[in-house]
Design a protein around this motif. Structure first.
Motif, PDB file in Angstrom:
ATOM      1  N   VAL A 189       0.842  -1.199   0.000  1.00 33.78           N
ATOM      2  CA  VAL A 189       0.000   0.000   0.000  1.00 33.78           C
ATOM      3  C   VAL A 189       0.878   1.250   0.000  1.00 33.78           C
ATOM      4  O   VAL A 189       0.630   2.201  -0.751  1.00 33.78           O
ATOM      5  CB  VAL A 189      -0.956  -0.008   1.209  1.00 33.78           C
ATOM      6  CG1 VAL A 189      -1.709   1.316   1.302  1.00 33.78           C
ATOM      7  CG2 VAL A 189      -1.924  -1.170   1.111  1.00 33.78           C
ATOM      8  N   PRO A 217      -4.455  -4.908  -2.015  1.00 32.71           N
ATOM      9  CA  PRO A 217      -4.665  -3.453  -2.141  1.00 32.71           C
ATOM     10  C   PRO A 217      -5.887  -3.134  -2.989  1.00 32.71           C
ATOM     11  O   PRO A 217      -6.164  -3.801  -4.000  1.00 32.71           O
ATOM     12  CB  PRO A 217      -3.374  -2.975  -2.825  1.00 32.71           C
ATOM     13  CG  PRO A 217      -2.356  -4.012  -2.499  1.00 32.71           C
ATOM     14  CD  PRO A 217      -3.113  -5.309  -2.494  1.00 32.71           C
ATOM     15  N   TRP A 270      -4.367   4.455  -2.138  1.00 33.85           N
ATOM     16  CA  TRP A 270      -4.624   3.034  -2.022  1.00 33.85           C
ATOM     17  C   TRP A 270      -4.775   2.664  -0.551  1.00 33.85           C
ATOM     18  O   TRP A 270      -4.279   3.355   0.328  1.00 33.85           O
ATOM     19  CB  TRP A 270      -3.480   2.229  -2.636  1.00 33.85           C
ATOM     20  CG  TRP A 270      -3.338   2.383  -4.119  1.00 33.85           C
ATOM     21  CD1 TRP A 270      -2.788   3.448  -4.790  1.00 33.85           C
ATOM     22  CD2 TRP A 270      -3.742   1.441  -5.122  1.00 33.85           C
ATOM     23  NE1 TRP A 270      -2.823   3.226  -6.145  1.00 33.85           N
ATOM     24  CE2 TRP A 270      -3.402   1.994  -6.385  1.00 33.85           C
ATOM     25  CE3 TRP A 270      -4.329   0.181  -5.078  1.00 33.85           C
ATOM     26  CZ2 TRP A 270      -3.644   1.327  -7.578  1.00 33.85           C
ATOM     27  CZ3 TRP A 270      -4.587  -0.478  -6.267  1.00 33.85           C
ATOM     28  CH2 TRP A 270      -4.240   0.088  -7.505  1.00 33.85           C
ATOM     29  N   ALA A 271      -5.447   1.542  -0.311  1.00 37.29           N
ATOM     30  CA  ALA A 271      -5.606   1.022   1.049  1.00 37.29           C
ATOM     31  C   ALA A 271      -5.633  -0.495   0.957  1.00 37.29           C
ATOM     32  O   ALA A 271      -5.859  -1.066  -0.111  1.00 37.29           O
ATOM     33  CB  ALA A 271      -6.893   1.550   1.686  1.00 37.29           C
ATOM     34  N   ASP A 273     -13.008   2.283  10.064  1.00 32.26           N
ATOM     35  CA  ASP A 273     -12.068   2.793  11.071  1.00 32.26           C
ATOM     36  C   ASP A 273     -12.649   2.547  12.467  1.00 32.26           C
ATOM     37  O   ASP A 273     -13.683   3.109  12.832  1.00 32.26           O
ATOM     38  CB  ASP A 273     -11.842   4.288  10.840  1.00 32.26           C
ATOM     39  CG  ASP A 273     -10.825   4.885  11.807  1.00 32.26           C
ATOM     40  OD1 ASP A 273     -10.319   4.143  12.673  1.00 32.26           O
ATOM     41  OD2 ASP A 273     -10.540   6.093  11.705  1.00 32.26           O
ATOM     42  N   ALA A 283      -8.678   3.505  -2.116  1.00 27.89           N
ATOM     43  CA  ALA A 283      -9.215   3.957  -0.833  1.00 27.89           C
ATOM     44  C   ALA A 283     -10.648   4.459  -0.953  1.00 27.89           C
ATOM     45  O   ALA A 283     -11.403   4.452   0.029  1.00 27.89           O
ATOM     46  CB  ALA A 283      -8.315   5.047  -0.252  1.00 27.89           C
ATOM     47  N   GLN A 324     -12.971   2.998  -2.503  1.00 27.16           N
ATOM     48  CA  GLN A 324     -13.882   1.863  -2.580  1.00 27.16           C
ATOM     49  C   GLN A 324     -14.286   1.450  -1.156  1.00 27.16           C
ATOM     50  O   GLN A 324     -13.807   0.463  -0.598  1.00 27.16           O
ATOM     51  CB  GLN A 324     -13.226   0.716  -3.344  1.00 27.16           C
ATOM     52  CG  GLN A 324     -12.969   1.094  -4.797  1.00 27.16           C
ATOM     53  CD  GLN A 324     -12.227   0.010  -5.564  1.00 27.16           C
ATOM     54  OE1 GLN A 324     -11.358  -0.670  -5.024  1.00 27.16           O
ATOM     55  NE2 GLN A 324     -12.556  -0.136  -6.832  1.00 27.16           N
ATOM     56  N   THR A 343     -17.174  -2.713   6.701  1.00 22.05           N
ATOM     57  CA  THR A 343     -16.370  -1.935   5.771  1.00 22.05           C
ATOM     58  C   THR A 343     -16.697  -0.449   5.891  1.00 22.05           C
ATOM     59  O   THR A 343     -17.653  -0.059   6.562  1.00 22.05           O
ATOM     60  CB  THR A 343     -16.607  -2.421   4.335  1.00 22.05           C
ATOM     61  OG1 THR A 343     -18.020  -2.571   4.112  1.00 22.05           O
ATOM     62  CG2 THR A 343     -15.933  -3.772   4.113  1.00 22.05           C
ATOM     63  N   ALA A 344     -15.889   0.360   5.216  1.00 24.78           N
ATOM     64  CA  ALA A 344     -15.973   1.806   5.404  1.00 24.78           C
ATOM     65  C   ALA A 344     -17.303   2.394   4.952  1.00 24.78           C
ATOM     66  O   ALA A 344     -17.690   3.470   5.416  1.00 24.78           O
ATOM     67  CB  ALA A 344     -14.821   2.493   4.666  1.00 24.78           C
ATOM     68  N   GLY A 357      -7.448  -3.828   1.358  1.00 21.43           N
ATOM     69  CA  GLY A 357      -8.849  -4.224   1.370  1.00 21.43           C
ATOM     70  C   GLY A 357      -9.131  -5.359   2.327  1.00 21.43           C
ATOM     71  O   GLY A 357      -8.231  -6.117   2.709  1.00 21.43           O
ATOM     72  N   VAL A 375     -12.891  -1.486   1.852  1.00 20.17           N
ATOM     73  CA  VAL A 375     -11.898  -1.044   2.833  1.00 20.17           C
ATOM     74  C   VAL A 375     -12.487  -1.199   4.228  1.00 20.17           C
ATOM     75  O   VAL A 375     -13.651  -0.869   4.467  1.00 20.17           O
ATOM     76  CB  VAL A 375     -11.507   0.425   2.587  1.00 20.17           C
ATOM     77  CG1 VAL A 375     -10.496   0.894   3.630  1.00 20.17           C
ATOM     78  CG2 VAL A 375     -10.941   0.593   1.181  1.00 20.17           C
TER      79      VAL A 375
END
Length: 560
Positions: free
Chosen positions: A350, A371, A363-364, A383, A374, A376, A421-422, A366, A380
């Motif tokens: 990443v 990778p 990028w993050a 947090d 970010a 998407q 996920t985010a 997944g 991801v």
């Protein structure tokens, strides 16, 4: 990976163009439903198409196209602003679900058929299913756009499947790009199946590029779908299938994550490019090498990328085996072109991708272990910092608090789901808020010291000295003690202590029996002389005092 989303209203198969016809001169139009989106298709496919040149279309909701066939926006356009969608389409991160094209022999497929001088951005296609008709006469086919002419496609992605019985130019996201098109921050997870003697170019992301310019670009994109190609002559690759000319687009910081690229003679992981094409900082799976003895008879070649020479509009694959090692090479074997990767779950990748990322692209890692972009959010991890912070605030000794308030905290802790996920960040934040609220609502236990002191005093009693009735009152006050009350109910606890104290104070001693004299005891036991006995009178000092035995008996009876 499918997203978990709230229930979406299904498309009823109709179209609504009132968002445009009510005020056609406005610069920005908002689509609020699948019917509105179908209205865009209708407007761009009418006899005198509305191409929205210089206009912006904003998608304000997720839409579900289940149940009806989709006619591509500008399905019969060309590379012109008079026939192809030429505005800006901003999906605002929304998703078009379950696109299913109407089988056609003469029109293009995809959400968009053709776009020219357009911008398509911030849009996802999920579970698209595109099946090309056997007799379709169009060259290009793609899930999002079939033909992108001098257009920018950015921050878009697609999942689903695409089948063609022998498509000529086939791409998972875009069928064909021409001229100054740019594809930035996009991905394809589409499963492509190309049967028959297909044409020259099949790409996981973009099928083919024609008439590339100096600013033609594919940057920060990845492919993790699959390619299954029946033809042994098709140029192929996860990022770009091939080119018709001796110039290709710049390909930078792109990733191929799959090894499921099958074709009878050769499989190319990045793609097949004209000589001297600029390829920089790309990643592909370990194992993408020419196989020993690889040929059409003994097995396909497997290349990180290939080169070809155009020949009268046909692609002739012309690899130089010396370019590719015959076994796994060290990570830096390809210099600036890129390198092979054995483990895509390595977080260091990443950082590496972000080092070379385009402006406004990041990028993050997944949740699927490789990778992703970010933006998407459905891929991801959410947090959980706020959740962890809230957990750290929980008091170390919860025995000081009421069981009820601790139970609510325990319930909030038990509701933590670390798989989200985010795109579900709001739910994660709500978990943190619930824990913090439960901590704030923790209620300390009331002070039971007065109750404990009163109970201790009651336990020290010699209960044989008190009447049963008064002891019953005391026992009742003790039995009424309710433990575990919070400090907000301190007055009730104090009342318990007071009730015990009052019962202690009200204890009633049993009536005292008159103490028996020695003489009474002896009389009772038969050891005292009878009345008038001279020995008794002598022992009592009565002789000579003029007290008769009869009088003494009366005195004893009176004492009793």
């Amino acid at each position: 990976m499918a997203r978990r989303l709230p229930t979406r209203p299904l498309w009823d198969g109709t179209s609504d163009t009132s968002w445009y016809t009510s005020n056609p001169s406005t610069q920005t139009f908002t689509l609020d439903s699948a019917e509105d989106l179908a209205g865009l298709s209708e407007l761009t496919n009418q006899e005198n198409p509305i191409t929205f040149t210089g206009k912006t279309i904003v998608l304000d909701t997720d839409v579900d196209l289940s149940g009806f066939g989709w006619k591509a926006i500008s399905q019969d356009g060309r590379n012109s602003t008079s026939s192809s969608f030429s505005g800006t389409f901003d999906g605002q991160g929304h998703v078009v679900h379950n696109l299913n094209n109407v089988p056609s022999t003469e029109y293009r497929y995809g959400l968009f058929g053709t776009v020219h001088n357009a911008t398509i951005r911030n849009l996802g296609l999920e579970a698209a299913m595109i099946i090309e008709a056997d007799s379709n006469t169009r060259l290009e086919i793609g899930a999002l756009v079939s033909w992108s002419s001098s257009s920018v496609i950015e921050n878009c992605w697609a999942t689903g499947s695409l089948y063609t019985p022998g498509g000529f130019i086939v791409g998972g996201l875009i069928g064909q790009c021409t001229e100054s098109s740019q594809v930035i921050g996009c991905s394809s997870s589409v499963e492509l199946t190309v049967d028959g003697m297909a044409g020259p170019c099949v790409g996981g992301l973009v099928g083919q590029w024609e008439n590339a310019q100096d600013d033609s670009l594919i940057a920060d994109c990845y492919f993790d779908g699959s390619l299954e190609i029946a033809s042994g002559t098709s140029s192929n690759g996860g990022i770009l299938g091939g080119c018709f000319d001796d110039k290709g687009p710049t390909v930078r910081n792109c990733v191929v994550l799959t090894t499921v690229i099958t074709q009878p003679t050769f499989a190319s992981f990045l793609g097949v490019f004209p000589e001297n094409t600029v390829i920089e900082h790309c990643l592909w799976p370990t194992g993408a090498y020419i196989q020993e003895g690889g040929d059409a008879a003994n097995g396909p070649y497997r290349f990180p990328y290939g080169v070809f020479l155009p020949d009268y509009g046909q692609v002739s694959f012309s690899p130089d085996p010396a370019t590719f090692p015959t076994e796994d090479a060290p990570d830096d074997a390809y210099g600036t072109i890129g390198r092979n990767v054995a483990d895509f779950s390595n977080l260091a990748l990443v950082d590496e991708l972000n080092q070379y990322a385009s402006q406004n692209v990041s990028w993050a890692m997944g949740v699927n272990g490789h990778p992703v972009l970010a933006t998407q959010a459905h891929l991801v991890a959410a947090d959980y910092t706020a959740v962890d912070t809230a957990l750290a605030d929980i008091p170390s000794n919860l025995e000081d608090y009421t069981a009820e308030s601790v139970a609510k905290l325990t319930e909030a802790q038990g509701a933590i789901d670390r798989t989200l996920t985010a795109d579900r960040q709001a739910e994660v934040d709500a978990m943190a808020d619930a824990i913090s609220a439960a901590i704030a609502a923790l209620e300390r236990l009331a002070d039971y010291s007065a109750v404990d002191a009163a109970v201790a005093q009651a336990e020290a009693l010699d209960r044989s000295r008190y009447t049963d009735a008064s002891l019953a009152v005391l026992d009742q006050a003790i039995a009424a003690i309710e433990t575990g009350l919070g400090i907000s109910r301190q007055d009730e606890v104090d009342a318990m202590a007071s009730a015990i104290e009052k019962a202690l104070a009200a204890l009633e001693q049993k009536p005292a029996s008159a103490p028996e004299s020695v003489q009474e005891t002896k009389l009772a036991t038969g050891t005292i002389p009878a009345t008038g006995d001279a020995a008794l009178l002598a022992s009592l000092g009565c002789i000579g005092a003029g007290i008769s035995t009869t009088t003494l008996g009366v005195l004893i009876r009176k004492r009793r």
